[in-house]
Structures are given as structure tokens and as C-alpha cells.
Design a protein around this motif. Sequence first.
Motif, PDB file in Angstrom:
ATOM      1  N   UNK A   9     -14.124   1.289  37.337  1.00 28.14           N
ATOM      2  CA  UNK A   9     -13.358   0.033  37.062  1.00 28.14           C
ATOM      3  C   UNK A   9     -13.014  -0.944  38.299  1.00 28.14           C
ATOM      4  N   UNK A  10     -13.514  -2.199  38.241  1.00 29.49           N
ATOM      5  CA  UNK A  10     -13.413  -3.259  39.494  1.00 29.49           C
ATOM      6  C   UNK A  10     -11.734  -3.409  39.705  1.00 29.49           C
ATOM      7  N   UNK A  11     -10.962  -3.339  38.618  1.00 31.19           N
ATOM      8  CA  UNK A  11      -9.622  -3.488  38.673  1.00 31.19           C
ATOM      9  C   UNK A  11      -8.768  -2.223  39.418  1.00 31.19           C
ATOM     10  N   UNK A  12      -9.360  -1.126  38.956  1.00 30.25           N
ATOM     11  CA  UNK A  12      -8.654   0.221  39.376  1.00 30.25           C
ATOM     12  C   UNK A  12      -9.249   0.358  40.713  1.00 30.25           C
ATOM     13  N   UNK A  13     -10.359   0.158  41.223  1.00 34.22           N
ATOM     14  CA  UNK A  13     -11.024   0.523  42.373  1.00 34.22           C
ATOM     15  C   UNK A  13     -10.168  -0.428  43.344  1.00 34.22           C
ATOM     16  N   UNK A  14     -10.016  -1.749  42.847  1.00 32.61           N
ATOM     17  CA  UNK A  14      -9.380  -2.489  43.934  1.00 32.61           C
ATOM     18  C   UNK A  14      -8.010  -2.212  44.385  1.00 32.61           C
ATOM     19  N   UNK A  15      -7.279  -1.814  43.351  1.00 29.58           N
ATOM     20  CA  UNK A  15      -5.907  -1.312  43.326  1.00 29.58           C
ATOM     21  C   UNK A  15      -5.755  -0.266  44.453  1.00 29.58           C
ATOM     22  N   UNK A  16      -6.715   0.753  44.239  1.00 29.55           N
ATOM     23  CA  UNK A  16      -6.688   1.921  44.813  1.00 29.55           C
ATOM     24  C   UNK A  16      -7.087   1.754  46.350  1.00 29.55           C
ATOM     25  N   UNK A  17      -7.911   0.731  46.640  1.00 26.42           N
ATOM     26  CA  UNK A  17      -8.447   0.731  47.979  1.00 26.42           C
ATOM     27  C   UNK A  17      -7.225  -0.063  48.677  1.00 26.42           C
ATOM     28  N   UNK A  18      -6.361  -1.055  48.003  1.00 23.17           N
ATOM     29  CA  UNK A  18      -5.294  -1.805  48.654  1.00 23.17           C
ATOM     30  C   UNK A  18      -4.106  -0.680  49.017  1.00 23.17           C
ATOM     31  N   UNK A  19      -4.093   0.324  48.156  1.00 23.35           N
ATOM     32  CA  UNK A  19      -3.064   1.316  48.254  1.00 23.35           C
ATOM     33  C   UNK A  19      -3.541   2.617  49.374  1.00 23.35           C
ATOM     34  N   UNK A  20      -4.433   1.967  50.256  1.00 22.01           N
ATOM     35  CA  UNK A  20      -4.813   3.045  51.043  1.00 22.01           C
ATOM     36  C   UNK A  20      -5.535   4.364  50.680  1.00 22.01           C
ATOM     37  N   UNK A  21      -6.037   4.099  49.310  1.00 22.68           N
ATOM     38  CA  UNK A  21      -6.631   5.508  48.995  1.00 22.68           C
ATOM     39  C   UNK A  21      -8.273   5.181  49.046  1.00 22.68           C
ATOM     40  N   UNK A  22      -9.078   6.195  49.440  1.00 19.23           N
ATOM     41  CA  UNK A  22     -10.556   5.995  49.395  1.00 19.23           C
ATOM     42  C   UNK A  22     -11.171   5.878  47.804  1.00 19.23           C
ATOM     43  N   UNK A  23     -11.838   5.143  47.713  1.00 21.34           N
ATOM     44  CA  UNK A  23     -12.615   5.144  46.123  1.00 21.34           C
ATOM     45  C   UNK A  23     -14.088   5.724  46.554  1.00 21.34           C
ATOM     46  N   UNK A  24     -14.387   6.763  45.676  1.00 21.78           N
ATOM     47  CA  UNK A  24     -15.399   7.416  46.000  1.00 21.78           C
ATOM     48  C   UNK A  24     -16.286   7.064  44.588  1.00 21.78           C
TER      49      UNK A  24
END
Length: 235
Positions: free
Chosen positions: A112-127
Motif C-alpha cells: 500500500x502506497x499510503x502505509x509504505x509512506x507512513x512507515x518510511x517517515x516513521x523510521x521503519x524500513x519498508x521491505x
Amino acid sequence: MGKNVMLKVSGEQLGSEEYNFDMAMAQQVCSVIEALVDADYNVAVVMGGGNIVRGKKLHKNGFTNQVIADEMGMLATVQNGLFLNEVLNQRGKVEGRLFSNIPVESVAERFSYQRAQKYMKDNRAVLIAGGLGKPGFTTDTGVVAQAFELHCDTVIKTTKVDGIYDRDPEFHKDAKRYERISFNDALANQEIQIMDRAALAFAADKAITLVICQPDPEVVLAVLKGDTKKGTIVS
Ligand code: UDP
């Protein structure tokens, strides 16, 4: 606000066809992800599957249905995603979130574009596993398409050698390493096989810079900043 970057982890960075999942190699990849997050980059990662199965190779070996071969390849990338994400989370420094572009909801979230963006901003790595989610492609094409979608203007591809050479350095002792090369020159030289042509052409069209170097945290950060002593930049 940190910059978005995309890391391409080929299957061979995680293991070999003989020994699919190598813990030490996965730890090395995790140290690169952690260094990037630590340096304030928003990080997404696309995994290949070549340590388990490559559609083309299976097809060449006599398995006639290339679509099924590619489906097997995409599932291999899901296994790599599960492996890398778990090793990353066990290290406890950066939280990993695994997405897949093929539906396998019981083991990974649907991309999901929205969730991936959010995780990336929260300093989580999106795999992101599953490549583009369609047969007929590779994860090289997947990674540049995904970089475009996640607003990453750079794709880092870590490799065995320290950048792009004018010919295969494994077979040619006098091969010369490029510090910087244009997409046109990279596409013109058939000896350069760092990424498949479709991926290079897409990256060129979308002005996505490629950074090619070894999976060493310090080297990756240096090349990202433009220091090409130990890597190559394609732009
Ligand atoms: N694949 C596919 N569609 C995609 C991405 C991957 O069908 O969008 C399949 C294809 O068979 C490919 C395999 O998954 O060979 C594994 O990916 P790849 O060869 O790119 O892995 P890598 O070389 O990066 O380890």
C-alpha cells in the motif's frame, strides 16, 4: 525531513542456490539498512529471489511454462522478504515492515502506497517482496518502478564488486571501473549487465539515480554523498 532511498537486495546478497539463506549475509544487509536509517534516510528495500529460483533459468533448464517459472520466482522473493525482515527485527535497531506485490496476506501485508509512506517517515524500513507482481519482469524492473512510486530519487544496488566495470572484472583483469556513467553510455555497452535494460531505461526516463557498490554501510553512505572512490553512480 529525510530523503527517500531504495535499496535493491539481490538474492545473491542473502545466500546461494546451494545454501539459500545465509544468516551472516542477511546481517550484513541489515547493517546497511540500519546505517541508512541512522543517517536520516527513509528506507525502502526490494528483494530479489535469485538465491532460490530465477524464472529465466528454470525455463532454460527445460521447464516450458515461463509464467509459472516467474510465479515461482516471485514467491522466492517473498521467502527472502520473510527472512530479511525477521533478521532485521531480531536485531532490534530498525523495525521492518514486509509488504508483497503478490497477494500472500497470511505472511505479508499487501503493498500500500499510503502505509509504505507512513512507515518510511516513521523510521521503519519498508521491505517489498513480489517484484512488480507480474510474470515477465525481474526485481530490477520492480525496484525502479517501486522507487518511482515511493518518491525515491536514488536506488542503491549492492553487489559483489565495487561498482560498474567496462567489462566483467571476474574474467578480465584489466577491466576498468567507472566512477560515474550516464544512462546512455550504460545502455550502449552490452558488457554492462548491472541491471536489465528495461530497468535501466525506466530509471533513465524517471531520472532515478543508481548507486552501485558493495554492501558495506560506510561505503554506501559515502557513495550516496557523491564519493565514488568505492562505487559507481549512474545518472
Ligand atoms: N519475477 C517476476 N516478476 C517480477 C519480479 C520477479 O516474475 O516483477 C520473478 C522472475 O522469475 C525472477 C524471479 O522472480 O527471475 C526472481 O527475481 P530476480 O531474478 O530479479 O532476483 P535477483 O536476480 O535480484 O536475485
